[in-house]
Design an enzyme around this catalytic site. Structure first.
Site, mmCIF file in Angstrom:
data_model
loop_
_atom_site.group_PDB
_atom_site.id
_atom_site.type_symbol
_atom_site.label_atom_id
_atom_site.label_comp_id
_atom_site.label_asym_id
_atom_site.label_seq_id
_atom_site.Cartn_x
_atom_site.Cartn_y
_atom_site.Cartn_z
ATOM 1 C CE1 TYR B 96 -4.205 -1.749 0.348
ATOM 2 C CE2 TYR B 96 -2.853 -3.147 1.956
ATOM 3 C CZ TYR B 96 -4.019 -3.237 1.001
ATOM 4 O OH TYR B 96 -4.910 -3.874 0.958
ATOM 5 C CE1 TYR B 475 -8.483 -4.571 3.089
ATOM 6 C CE2 TYR B 475 -8.183 -4.081 5.532
ATOM 7 C CZ TYR B 475 -7.756 -4.475 4.324
ATOM 8 O OH TYR B 475 -6.545 -5.301 4.522
ATOM 9 N NE ARG B 476 -4.187 -2.219 4.870
ATOM 10 C CZ ARG B 476 -3.440 -3.044 5.493
ATOM 11 N NH1 ARG B 476 -3.902 -4.294 5.550
ATOM 12 N NH2 ARG B 476 -2.337 -2.853 6.157
#
Lengths: 526, 526
Positions: B96, B475-476
């Site tokens: 990420y 969610y992310r």
């Protein structure tokens, strides 16, 4: 025509009678005259029921909006007129103050009319409710729809599901920690804006009520025990009706068994042999639910220890008792039960009583004391406050401790003398989670007896201080001691209070929403 | 002497070289010169590792404070100089964006030095950690102390427990939902104030790390996926080491089995026969972890369906596979396993492989693929990104759906074409909770290949839009698409954004903490 407020209530601070009349006319235009009340009877209905008549904080009016848009309109008008609102979902949380506001002259916003069950999803085991939906109503709705779903209910079933959840309330199934089984909210903010939380912030989001976080910080917990918004919709996770429901009751004879008992139950909770919220109750508390104390003890002071022993013998209660339940396939429940039997076999005189019912059993086929763990709501406990006779009254003091016998013992040793000195019996129960015990000390009194009521509140304030000095804080409190309780959460010169006030002022610059709730005051009062 | 920033990084916006040199001197005075870095090597270490060298957002400096007081000092200096900070616990969240900041010129605050395990409580099954504590470190600490406690770990064990939790990360035991097993935080606020949450707000509060809420609104979730504070301490609930650990692997042969498979597993999760976080994985995703695709397919485009069938046959994988685990007393695990066997027997060709280990088994006695569900951290998956050859790179796209086969199927049908059109294989897995599936679509590429990287990010942005239009939110997300993702959470003209910004501005008036994180921007940039 709406009655003028001086007929029963009092004015909000800073408003003239004429101002308030104009505000009431605007409220009535927004939500309907028939839902705008200032009569004595309605105001009394939202007062503190466990106080002598005519005492307690008085409201100025009661509004019953019927929709989200009407709630928004009420909030915007309150901002315009600088009127403090006090939101209640049902206003039936009697042990902590009922529907009574914190600030005199507040306008009660009662959400009782918003009582729709918006959705029941059987496959994903959840429901979506409005704030006026009581435990009883959701239960009836699930039965009427033949849903194989069980709702977690607290001891008294008439309250609002949302109201109870927002107050960090508990029930007694797998989903007994109600704050943790809430999923996805819609909230009217103090400026009238409308927020959907979590996955509901995405328009048309499918996962609103099935996944507890969205993208970014999860806001739901901010609207619990706070005055940051009015929750108008919430998802509630439900337990699939199990094949087998096994209510269990474990009793031990000696006070000195407490530490061992708590250690064993903690082990069974941590390894998930037991997965509901067990209730650890002292025998006298259980006795108080079935009879008046003058049956055994005529005196005004606390019941002496030898009399307590006699009462427990007569009623067949242990000095300490644990109520818990198992749910699931019969062979898994049987395996769990055998683990539990072995675990408790080490306590001399311990007795474990277990029943097994089909998860589908009708309420009539389950003894009433086992209803609450089956998710069947009832109101039995309302009648169980007659320990001292007179008009039933009860003030709860609820500190939290790590789940160990040492901590529970220390709490009781600290607080029993305070209760006894004030002339009350020490009636206690502890709701058990795997790592914490949420103790409930009940001050039961005659609500018409001014002296008893005053002594109870004074004792409660003293217990807040005593417990706090020793490192125990409350999970919830009666309105009148909220400032005392929040004052004990004082780390770093009250950093929590500063933090909450910053958020309060950012969201509610005129301080109109439930000022003072949980000790959170706006920088500016309306 | 601290090197000047222009040697490697860039300046924070609005600061002159001289200003920044003064700021660096003050930072160095507060935390030590040896912990104040502007050299190219350190800056690169906190960059985005899955991009071509020299690309990605550049920081101006890296600070490694060693204590809460030093973090407070850094925050106060950043306010004085109006320098944006970017906090990372370890900075190892490679899929990420690694330690890379959102705003060019940010000063990285790395908490790697604050790596103490502050407490392990065996009876109450929790630990208290600082942000620099990795899963590996807590695991080793528990083993070294002979504690019968198991920590939930994600697929790669080198990351920070706090960092992973604050990002809503998952592991795979009973406590796999890491945000839900966090209990009690200490937080440095954007103005340098120090907050303790929950029962820790009570000075000396015993229940800080055992009870998840205090009095008033619970603040913990506000510090997850946000830029509202720097968490310097957190309680982590642990699973008591079970008598028996049973890793299980369930595979089904046909793509069309997906709906039935998901329905059965959901039932087993809802009735708590399975209590961990199962991973539903498509066969190709599992294949990508063990070999390079050119072993089967030489072309540049996605692997064709008939080749996928051949790969799965060769590797003995199902088209769909579920990895899950059971924990507990042997006789309870056996009872659960028999329930599961019966439940899956209705799927033709389904195969369930289950092993049983003692909960105390040494890592060497458990096959490596079963380590993660046993809470044994490893780094195997770091080497598992060589599907396309070159320098391993991976960008994850992670939407959430209700847990039903229909929804999972729809997500895949929506997103597979986007991945295929961009030249990538559709590699997917879904983490399962009883009501939601958290899907992970992995775009695996060669990090040195500019074209592949650009196509991956473009595909990711397109997937955000496509999924969002159909009601699925993430969610992310990777840093670079945070604004895209948060932009899809647009109910009521972006009420969530307004709400978050109000809180951001109230807590962080100069906007110094991680501006842009999760799409939350301050009203004023520093």
């Amino acid at each position: 025509m709406t009655e003028l407020p001086h007929s029963a209530g009092i004015l909000p601070a800073g408003l003239t009678t004429a101002d308030f009349a104009r505000a009431l006319a605007d409220f009535a235009a927004a939500i309907g005259e028939e839902h705008t009340h200032t009569d004595a009877e309605t105001l009394a209905e939202y007062g503190d029921p466990y106080r002598p008549a005519g005492t307690g904080t008085r409201a100025s009016a009661v509004l019953l909006p019927g929709s989200v848009a009407e709630v928004q309109a009420v909030v915007r008008l309150a901002n315009r007129y600088r009127i403090p609102l006090w939101t209640v979902s049902q206003g039936r949380n009697f042990g902590y103050g009922g529907g009574s506001p914190r600030v005199p002259g507040s306008v009660i916003v009662s959400l009782r009319r918003m009582d729709r069950v918006l959705e029941v999803n059987e496959d994903l085991a959840y429901a979506v409710v409005e704030p006026g939906v009581s435990f009883e109503k959701l239960y009836e709705t699930l039965r009427a729809g033949n849903h194989r779903l069980t709702v977690s209910v607290p001891d008294i079933g008439w309250g609002s599901i949302i109201g109870n959840t927002l107050d960090h309330g508990y029930g007694f199934t797998w989903y007994g920690d109600h704050a943790e089984r809430a999923c996805g909210m819609e909230v009217v903010l103090p400026d009238g804006d409308l927020l959907r939380t979590g996955m509901g912030a995405l328009t048309g989001g499918h996962a609103w009520h099935v996944h507890r976080r969205g993208f970014g910080p999860a806001a739901e917990s901010l609207f619990m025990q706070s005055n940051f918004g009015i929750v108008t919709r919430m998802g509630v996770w439900l337990m699939p009706t199990p094949e087998c429901y096994a209510p269990c009751f474990l009793k031990v004879p000696a006070d000195s068994d407490l530490e061992r008992l708590v250690g064993i139950v903690r082990g069974l909770l941590l390894d998930r042999t037991i997965q509901n919220i067990p209730l650890l109750a002292d025998g006298l508390m259980l006795a108080s639910a079935v009879a008046r104390r003058d049956r055994w003890w005529p005196g005004p002071g606390p019941v002496p220890d030898d009399v307590i022993t006699r009462i427990l013998d007569e009623l067949g209660l242990g000095r300490w008792n644990v109520r818990f339940a198992l749910y699931g396939s019969e062979h898994i429940v049987d395996a769990q039960l055998s683990t539990i039997r072995e675990a408790v076999s080490g306590i001399p005189g311990a007795e474990l009583i277990a029943a097994e019912h089909s998860g589908d059993a009708a309420p009539a086929d389950i003894p009433v004391p086992d209803h609450v763990q089956a998710g069947i709501p009832n109101r039995e406990m309302l009648g169980a406050l007659n320990w001292r006779g007179g008009r039933a009254g009860n003030l709860n003091f609820s500190p939290v401790a790590p789940l160990s016998g040492t901590h529970i013992r220390r709490l009781i040793d600290l607080l029993r003398p305070v209760m006894h000195d004030a002339g009350f019996d020490c009636l206690s129960a502890v709701m058990l989670t795997p790592r914490s015990g949420i103790a409930i000390f009940g001050l039961v009194y005659d609500s018409d007896d001014h002296d008893q009521v005053e002594r109870a509140f004074a004792a409660c304030r003293e217990m807040v201080e005593t417990a706090g000095r020793h490192g125990y804080g409350e999970y919830r409190s009666h309105l009148d001691v909220m400032d005392h309780v929040s004052g004990r959460f004082d780390f770093n010169d009250h950093a929590q209070r500063r933090f909450n006030q910053k958020i309060k002022d950012a969201l509610d610059p005129h301080g109109i929403l439930s000022p003072g709730k949980q000790g959170i005051w706006p920088g500016r009062t309306p």
